[in-house]
Design a protein around this motif. Structure first.
Motif, PDB file in Angstrom:
ATOM      1  N   GLU A 168       0.829  -1.199   0.000  1.00  0.00           N
ATOM      2  CA  GLU A 168       0.000   0.000   0.000  1.00  0.00           C
ATOM      3  C   GLU A 168       0.866   1.253   0.000  1.00  0.00           C
ATOM      4  O   GLU A 168       1.784   1.372   0.803  1.00  0.00           O
ATOM      5  CB  GLU A 168      -0.901  -0.012   1.231  1.00  0.00           C
ATOM      6  CG  GLU A 168      -1.789   1.190   1.353  1.00  0.00           C
ATOM      7  CD  GLU A 168      -2.766   1.092   2.517  1.00  0.00           C
ATOM      8  OE1 GLU A 168      -3.469   2.080   2.754  1.00  0.00           O
ATOM      9  OE2 GLU A 168      -2.818   0.039   3.187  1.00  0.00           O
ATOM     10  N   ASN A 181      -6.171   2.000   2.109  1.00  0.00           N
ATOM     11  CA  ASN A 181      -6.867   1.070   1.234  1.00  0.00           C
ATOM     12  C   ASN A 181      -8.080   0.501   1.962  1.00  0.00           C
ATOM     13  O   ASN A 181      -7.964   0.101   3.129  1.00  0.00           O
ATOM     14  CB  ASN A 181      -5.938  -0.063   0.803  1.00  0.00           C
ATOM     15  CG  ASN A 181      -4.867   0.399  -0.159  1.00  0.00           C
ATOM     16  OD1 ASN A 181      -4.879   1.533  -0.640  1.00  0.00           O
ATOM     17  ND2 ASN A 181      -3.922  -0.478  -0.447  1.00  0.00           N
ATOM     18  N   ASP A 228      -7.898   1.471  -3.836  1.00  0.00           N
ATOM     19  CA  ASP A 228      -6.569   1.169  -3.304  1.00  0.00           C
ATOM     20  C   ASP A 228      -5.538   2.156  -3.850  1.00  0.00           C
ATOM     21  O   ASP A 228      -5.599   2.557  -5.014  1.00  0.00           O
ATOM     22  CB  ASP A 228      -6.131  -0.242  -3.694  1.00  0.00           C
ATOM     23  CG  ASP A 228      -6.828  -1.327  -2.889  1.00  0.00           C
ATOM     24  OD1 ASP A 228      -7.551  -1.004  -1.923  1.00  0.00           O
ATOM     25  OD2 ASP A 228      -6.634  -2.515  -3.226  1.00  0.00           O
TER      26      ASP A 228
END
Length: 158
Positions: A22, A85, A148
């Motif tokens: 992420e 996310n 995301d």
């Protein structure tokens, strides 16, 4: 042969993990001709105008153009953001502009998501703008993003 296969599996696993990592980037555009853009989280300055990339969630961050503001943006227009996310519906990123005291309108401020939720954002061009928090109950001004690795662009004096 077993050792070679093991190395291939480990490299593939490392690649898969890194591909799923992420990240979120916050960028600034300062068209005011004065002031310093600041991005802070937990009292720590993360950026003084350059792009900042978070390797993982960026939670409870604040951004403002320092034109004589207090240490946490007091007296200035402030952007509040959490970039994360989503793991369930409604649990992703959220960003807003706040003018709740001790914050107050200082410069035109806007933000927009990119790399997902493109076009979602808000601009505040006056002390009475309807796109900013003026009291705790103004939750309708929060702009959510359920993508995301979404990024955020913040602009001053546009």
């Amino acid at each position: 042969m077993f050792a070679t296969l093991r190395v291939i599996v480990l490299v593939a696993a490392a690649f898969a993990i890194s591909a799923q990592a992420e990240t979120h980037t916050v960028t600034f555009t300062n068209l005011c001709g004065t002031g310093t853009p600041l991005l802070k989280a937990n009292g720590v300055t993360l950026s003084t105008g350059g792009a900042y990339t978070s390797n993982g969630p960026l939670s409870g961050a604040i951004a403002y153009l320092d034109v004589g503001c207090g240490d946490n943006g007091e007296g200035c227009t402030m952007v509040e953001t959490t970039l994360v996310n989503p793991t369930t519906a409604g649990s992703g990123s959220s960003t807003d502009i706040t003018l709740i005291s001790p914050h107050s309108f200082s410069v035109t401020t806007g933000f927009g998501y990119y790399n997902g939720c493109d076009g979602a954002g808000a601009d505040c061009t006056s002390a009475s703008c309807s796109t900013a928090f003026h009291s705790d109950g103004d939750t309708g001004v929060q702009v959510a993003c359920q993508t995301d690795n979404v990024n955020l662009a913040i602009t001053f004096c546009d």
